[in-house]
Write a protein that holds these residues in place. Structure first.
Motif, PDB file in Angstrom:
ATOM      1  N   ASN A 184      73.511   8.456 -44.404  1.00  0.00           N
ATOM      2  CA  ASN A 184      73.861   9.804 -44.860  1.00  0.00           C
ATOM      3  C   ASN A 184      73.729  10.870 -43.782  1.00  0.00           C
ATOM      4  N   THR A 185      72.711  10.755 -42.944  1.00  0.00           N
ATOM      5  CA  THR A 185      72.391  11.826 -42.011  1.00  0.00           C
ATOM      6  C   THR A 185      72.855  11.494 -40.594  1.00  0.00           C
ATOM      7  N   THR A 186      73.104  12.530 -39.828  1.00  0.00           N
ATOM      8  CA  THR A 186      73.517  12.349 -38.439  1.00  0.00           C
ATOM      9  C   THR A 186      72.453  11.599 -37.649  1.00  0.00           C
ATOM     10  N   THR A 187      71.196  11.932 -37.893  1.00  0.00           N
ATOM     11  CA  THR A 187      70.087  11.272 -37.199  1.00  0.00           C
ATOM     12  C   THR A 187      70.110   9.775 -37.448  1.00  0.00           C
ATOM     13  N   ALA A 188      70.242   9.376 -38.714  1.00  0.00           N
ATOM     14  CA  ALA A 188      70.217   7.957 -39.065  1.00  0.00           C
ATOM     15  C   ALA A 188      71.435   7.220 -38.541  1.00  0.00           C
TER      16      ALA A 188
END
Length: 214
Positions: A184-188
């Motif tokens: 879901n997240t840019t970091t992940a």
């Protein structure tokens, strides 16, 4: 108060999973907690909610505690003992309920906090740790490592995925290789790219060795 309840939650999960050898052990929860915290800091999510949901995300897992799964009894009891508001308890339990991979029935959590926890849990299923956990889980459930005659089944719904008896190698195709695109997240997403590459290289080497090519 925040630090006290987090420390208590760490001890709670340590005791809950002290005898687990399936890859859903205390150290899995601790890694999810640390990764969820890292993602939450990058995504400006509520650390308290993310950390508690991450620490409690497996205590009522249907695979580990089917009798408490429906109502999240263990998580709710812990949170009430620590005077967490009913509204926050509901938020945390909603996040826990959204975490799991359910094949084609998998959902994106409604909140950024839920997305951080789901991403952290999924990241722990891939890469070097993910490989180790896949074989630990397979061994604890009497799964064979590999059988070329048993082909992987993809695009399963929740019921099909939950009731599927397969091999550990097939698990990579049936779940693990799907997780990068579900982040879901840019970091992940950035972390998942490297971990997936590592897994794919491993499976390529495994199959070559299996066939006597290398």
């Amino acid at each position: 108060m925040d630090k006290t309840i987090i420390n208590d939650a760490v001890e709670f999960v340590r005791n809950t999973f002290k005898d687990d050898h399936s890859g859903h052990d205390y150290f899995h929860t601790l890694r999810v907690y640390k990764m969820a915290t890292r993602i939450a800091e990058q995504e400006n999510a509520s650390l308290m909610i993310v950390q508690l949901a991450a620490l409690l995300h497996d205590v009522d897992d249907i695979k580990l505690s089917p009798e408490t799964h429906a109502n999240k009894d263990r998580a709710v009891a812990f949170l009430r003992e620590h005077s967490i508001s009913e509204a926050m308890i509901k938020t945390i339990c909603d996040i826990i309920g959204e975490v799991s991979f359910r094949g084609t029935d998998s959902i994106m959590p409604k909140t950024i906090e839920g997305r951080c926890v789901q991403d952290a849990d999924r990241l722990d299923a891939i890469g070097a740790i993910g490989i180790a956990r896949a074989f630990a889980y397979g061994g604890s459930h009497n799964r064979i490592i590999h059988d070329p005659e048993i082909k992987p089944t993809v695009n399963m719904n929740a019921n099909e995925y939950q009731n599927r008896t397969s091999t550990t190698i097939n698990h990579f195709y049936e779940k693990l290789f799907q997780l990068r695109d579900l982040m879901n997240t840019t970091t992940a997403k950035k972390i998942a790219e490297q971990r997936e590459d590592y897994m794919k290289n491993y499976i390529s080497e495994f199959l070559d060795e299996w066939d006597g090519i290398r």
